[in-house]
Write an enzyme that holds these catalytic residues in place. Structure first.
Site, PDB file in Angstrom:
ATOM      1  CG  ASP A   1      -2.036   0.941   1.218  1.00 36.18           C
ATOM      2  OD1 ASP A   1      -2.767   1.009   2.219  1.00 36.18           O
ATOM      3  OD2 ASP A   1      -2.206   1.640   0.195  1.00 36.18           O
TER       4      ASP A   1
ATOM      5  CB  SER B   1      -4.409 -11.071   3.630  1.00 35.25           C
ATOM      6  OG  SER B   1      -5.521 -10.201   3.695  1.00 35.25           O
TER       7      SER B   1
HETATM    8  N1  APR Z   1       5.421  -5.399  -4.811  1.00 38.91           N
HETATM    9  C1  APR Z   1       4.812  -6.600  -4.651  1.00 38.91           C
HETATM   10  N2  APR Z   1       4.500  -7.127  -3.458  1.00 38.91           N
HETATM   11  C2  APR Z   1       4.837  -6.397  -2.359  1.00 38.91           C
HETATM   12  C3  APR Z   1       5.469  -5.130  -2.435  1.00 38.91           C
HETATM   13  C4  APR Z   1       5.760  -4.647  -3.732  1.00 38.91           C
HETATM   14  N3  APR Z   1       6.347  -3.454  -3.920  1.00 38.91           N
HETATM   15  N4  APR Z   1       5.668  -4.671  -1.159  1.00 38.91           N
HETATM   16  C5  APR Z   1       5.197  -5.619  -0.335  1.00 38.91           C
HETATM   17  N5  APR Z   1       4.699  -6.661  -1.037  1.00 38.91           N
HETATM   18  C6  APR Z   1       4.112  -7.913  -0.571  1.00 38.91           C
HETATM   19  C7  APR Z   1       4.463  -8.365   0.815  1.00 38.91           C
HETATM   20  O1  APR Z   1       5.750  -8.974   0.817  1.00 38.91           O
HETATM   21  C8  APR Z   1       3.354  -9.360   1.066  1.00 38.91           C
HETATM   22  O2  APR Z   1       3.681 -10.606   0.471  1.00 38.91           O
HETATM   23  O3  APR Z   1       2.709  -7.735  -0.530  1.00 38.91           O
HETATM   24  C9  APR Z   1       2.166  -8.756   0.290  1.00 38.91           C
HETATM   25  C10 APR Z   1       1.091  -8.130   1.170  1.00 38.91           C
HETATM   26  O4  APR Z   1       1.717  -7.533   2.301  1.00 38.91           O
HETATM   27  P1  APR Z   1       1.223  -6.109   2.881  1.00 38.91           P
HETATM   28  O5  APR Z   1       1.606  -5.053   1.937  1.00 38.91           O
HETATM   29  O6  APR Z   1       1.714  -6.031   4.286  1.00 38.91           O
HETATM   30  O7  APR Z   1      -0.376  -6.204   2.849  1.00 38.91           O
HETATM   31  P2  APR Z   1      -1.387  -6.989   3.809  1.00 38.91           P
HETATM   32  O8  APR Z   1      -0.743  -8.158   4.506  1.00 38.91           O
HETATM   33  O9  APR Z   1      -2.582  -7.222   2.959  1.00 38.91           O
HETATM   34  O10 APR Z   1      -1.722  -5.917   4.941  1.00 38.91           O
HETATM   35  C11 APR Z   1      -2.455  -4.773   4.565  1.00 38.91           C
HETATM   36  O11 APR Z   1      -0.870  -3.288   5.525  1.00 38.91           O
HETATM   37  O12 APR Z   1       0.213  -1.678   4.335  1.00 38.91           O
HETATM   38  C12 APR Z   1      -0.834  -1.907   5.182  1.00 38.91           C
HETATM   39  O13 APR Z   1      -2.446  -0.238   4.582  1.00 38.91           O
HETATM   40  C13 APR Z   1      -2.147  -1.619   4.529  1.00 38.91           C
HETATM   41  O14 APR Z   1      -3.371  -1.837   6.560  1.00 38.91           O
HETATM   42  C14 APR Z   1      -3.066  -2.474   5.346  1.00 38.91           C
HETATM   43  C15 APR Z   1      -2.224  -3.716   5.606  1.00 38.91           C
END
Ligand code: APR
Length: 178
Positions: free
Chosen positions: A34, A117
């Protein structure tokens, strides 16, 4: 062109027409993917997100991509993992279906997903992969669009879990293993 694939990379660099953001229900940014998407898209993304009034877990809303290579961002809040008995699998499947439905309705031809997630929200990757791949493969079996869907995993270890799950359930005799 392969209809579905699993790749390792940074989704903010994706050339897909739409990329999916693993958001939260406020749609007002965060860390993880995000944060990366908002940083790459620039402030106009936040400005548009502010007009959306948030988004329920398992649902999806679409915005422009602004400074991203992708034309659109489809935002979907995934479920927080609470041990697996709070409806997490159904909500996660709904994330993927909602994003694909929105893309198909808009005539979007290519969609890249992160592993929703499985970061901050703590969903075990192997269980998330089973849910995600089932939802995606069932949708693609019933719809012409999107023409291309990719799982863009940030690390090789995450991609390996998705590939293993895909090969276990969806690689047929023709050996189209990923
Ligand atoms: N490109 C692809 N995948 C990514 C990237 C990127 N640039 N950055 C992180 N990821 C991966 C992480 O390694 C993980 O496998 O995205 C996946 C989801 O991780 P998160 O971003 O932490 O998302 P999530 O687990 O769904 O949690 C969502 O986190 O960032 C906050 O605002 C968001 O509150 C929400 C929560």
């Amino acid at each position: 062109m392969e209809r579905f694939s699993i790749v390792v990379g940074d989704i903010t660099c994706s050339d897909a027409e739409a990329i999916v953001n693993a958001a939260n229900t406020t749609l007002l940014g965060g860390s993880g993917v995000d944060g990366a998407i908002h940083r790459a898209a620039g402030p106009q993304l936040m400005a548009e997100c502010r007009t959306l009034g948030g988004c329920e877990t398992g649902q999806a809303k679409i915005t422009g991509g602004f400074r991203l290579p992708a034309k659109y961002v489809i935002h979907t809040p995934g479920p927080v993992w609470r041990g697996g008995s709070q409806g997490e699998a159904a909500l996660l499947a709904s994330c993927y279906r909602s994003c694909l439905t929105l893309a198909a309705e808009r005539g979007i031809k290519s969609v890249d997903f992160p592993s929703v997630s499985t970061g901050v929200y703590g969903y075990p990757v192997a269980q998330a992969a089973s849910v995600a791949l089932k939802a995606v493969m069932e949708f693609l079996a019933d719809h012409e669009l999107p023409q291309r869907v990719r799982m863009v995993c940030h690390t090789e270890s995450t991609a390996a879990v998705y590939r293993q799950t895909y090969n276990m359930w969806y690689a047929g005799e023709k050996g189209e293993r990923l």
